[in-house]
Design an enzyme around this catalytic site. Sequence first.
Site, PDB file in Angstrom:
ATOM      1  N   TYR A 177       0.709  -1.242  -0.060  1.00 52.14           N
ATOM      2  CA  TYR A 177       0.010   0.061  -0.068  1.00 52.14           C
ATOM      3  C   TYR A 177       0.861   1.301  -0.078  1.00 52.14           C
ATOM      4  O   TYR A 177       1.503   1.542   0.800  1.00 52.14           O
ATOM      5  CB  TYR A 177      -0.879   0.033   1.050  1.00 52.14           C
ATOM      6  CG  TYR A 177      -1.942  -1.121   1.273  1.00 52.14           C
ATOM      7  CD1 TYR A 177      -2.420  -1.829   0.339  1.00 52.14           C
ATOM      8  CD2 TYR A 177      -2.908  -1.237   2.345  1.00 52.14           C
ATOM      9  CE1 TYR A 177      -3.365  -2.825   0.136  1.00 52.14           C
ATOM     10  CE2 TYR A 177      -3.672  -2.297   2.482  1.00 52.14           C
ATOM     11  CZ  TYR A 177      -3.951  -3.007   1.360  1.00 52.14           C
ATOM     12  OH  TYR A 177      -5.089  -3.880   1.321  1.00 52.14           O
ATOM     13  N   PRO A 203     -14.918  -0.928 -11.731  1.00 53.85           N
ATOM     14  CA  PRO A 203     -15.864  -1.058 -12.784  1.00 53.85           C
ATOM     15  C   PRO A 203     -16.240  -2.436 -13.039  1.00 53.85           C
ATOM     16  O   PRO A 203     -15.436  -3.371 -13.012  1.00 53.85           O
ATOM     17  CB  PRO A 203     -15.271  -0.295 -13.887  1.00 53.85           C
ATOM     18  CG  PRO A 203     -14.275   0.581 -13.359  1.00 53.85           C
ATOM     19  CD  PRO A 203     -13.612  -0.172 -12.159  1.00 53.85           C
ATOM     20  N   PHE A 234     -13.793  -5.294   0.062  1.00 54.47           N
ATOM     21  CA  PHE A 234     -15.067  -4.990  -0.776  1.00 54.47           C
ATOM     22  C   PHE A 234     -16.534  -5.119  -0.186  1.00 54.47           C
ATOM     23  O   PHE A 234     -17.420  -5.795  -0.882  1.00 54.47           O
ATOM     24  CB  PHE A 234     -14.920  -5.661  -2.241  1.00 54.47           C
ATOM     25  CG  PHE A 234     -13.415  -5.498  -2.947  1.00 54.47           C
ATOM     26  CD1 PHE A 234     -12.655  -4.370  -2.563  1.00 54.47           C
ATOM     27  CD2 PHE A 234     -13.185  -6.370  -3.956  1.00 54.47           C
ATOM     28  CE1 PHE A 234     -11.459  -4.222  -3.320  1.00 54.47           C
ATOM     29  CE2 PHE A 234     -12.001  -6.090  -4.846  1.00 54.47           C
ATOM     30  CZ  PHE A 234     -11.111  -4.827  -4.392  1.00 54.47           C
ATOM     31  N   PRO A 235     -16.568  -4.940   0.889  1.00 57.79           N
ATOM     32  CA  PRO A 235     -17.883  -5.271   1.816  1.00 57.79           C
ATOM     33  C   PRO A 235     -18.995  -4.540   1.173  1.00 57.79           C
ATOM     34  O   PRO A 235     -20.124  -4.783   1.583  1.00 57.79           O
ATOM     35  CB  PRO A 235     -17.429  -4.926   3.039  1.00 57.79           C
ATOM     36  CG  PRO A 235     -16.430  -3.661   3.188  1.00 57.79           C
ATOM     37  CD  PRO A 235     -15.595  -4.014   1.956  1.00 57.79           C
ATOM     38  N   LEU A 236     -18.793  -3.400   0.468  1.00 51.84           N
ATOM     39  CA  LEU A 236     -20.042  -2.938  -0.236  1.00 51.84           C
ATOM     40  C   LEU A 236     -19.892  -3.003  -1.787  1.00 51.84           C
ATOM     41  O   LEU A 236     -20.767  -2.457  -2.650  1.00 51.84           O
ATOM     42  CB  LEU A 236     -19.887  -1.375   0.129  1.00 51.84           C
ATOM     43  CG  LEU A 236     -20.110  -1.157   1.726  1.00 51.84           C
ATOM     44  CD1 LEU A 236     -20.116   0.497   1.772  1.00 51.84           C
ATOM     45  CD2 LEU A 236     -21.583  -1.618   2.076  1.00 51.84           C
ATOM     46  N   GLY A 237     -19.014  -4.030  -2.139  1.00 52.89           N
ATOM     47  CA  GLY A 237     -19.069  -3.950  -3.499  1.00 52.89           C
ATOM     48  C   GLY A 237     -18.278  -2.764  -4.392  1.00 52.89           C
ATOM     49  O   GLY A 237     -17.782  -1.976  -3.817  1.00 52.89           O
ATOM     50  N   GLY A 238     -18.766  -2.645  -5.823  1.00 50.90           N
ATOM     51  CA  GLY A 238     -18.145  -1.505  -6.364  1.00 50.90           C
ATOM     52  C   GLY A 238     -17.010  -0.974  -6.333  1.00 50.90           C
ATOM     53  O   GLY A 238     -16.725   0.151  -6.621  1.00 50.90           O
TER      54      GLY A 238
END
Length: 306
Positions: A63, A225, A218-222
């Site tokens: 990171y 793209p 990615f707990p909320l997706g998105g």
Amino acid sequence: MPLGTTPTPRPGGTGELAGRTVARVGYGAMQLERLHDDRSAAVALLRHAFDLGVDHVDTAEFYGGGFVNGLIREALRPGDDVLIVSKVGAASDPDGPFPLKVAQRPEELRAGVEANLATLGVEQIPVVNLRRMDVGITPPVPDDQVIDLDDQLAEMTALRDEGKIGAIGLSSVSLDVLRRALPADIVCVQNAYSLVAREDEELLELCEAERIAWVPYFPLGGAFPGIPKVTDEPAVLAAAERLGRTPAQVGLAWLLHHSPRTLLIPGTATAGHLEANLAAGALDLDPETVAALDAIPPRPATDPLH
């Protein structure tokens, strides 16, 4: 802690990670790269998280090429009891076709641990995840980077025996890989998972059975793209309006409700979003809301890196 004060409540209540009791809502540090030009703001954000009860932070040497680890090192104060979780298996590649390159060979795993130790300024990293490339969003994997799991776990176990890491986790793995890895005493699994991406339900069930922490990224997706967003779902929007919360808080609360082994590491670079993410840990979902959210069908995603 001064006499007469009470401990800060742990966001989301308590869970278990590597034999320690931790808040169920922690912090994922990847987005701190966005504050590269405002180091003081990044350190202040981390300290704000610690002050609000966050006691486990997810990071990686790749990171920002050590930048984020350096922030964590600077932000930690005497008395901060924060469990650091890092990962190896990839390396930053800012000039390459992708921001990351695969680094799966045993000697690269060891080098990754050594780099993490140096930039974090510690003698032992409490948990290090072996970031495999079995499932999820991954960069292309060259043939010479297709490494047998047993060879990797042998190196990770050696690093644990040497005291350089405290415990071993896995990331981006299949059900079969987790089953094969169980004898190495795996303490957590990080896979891409959310309300709209539940392909790993059997993997989660195995984690529950083996008392392994389930840490969805990615707990909320998105995140890229082609990956559906939890916050676009009509049922999530309706629940948020009814409960007076944000759609993101509903999506995070569902994850905590769905499994007692879930620990969250939502990331952000702003104090407002940090506070909202932590507040999701206090959101109780009634049975009607849970049923409506559970009924959301899986949404297919496309891999933007291939």
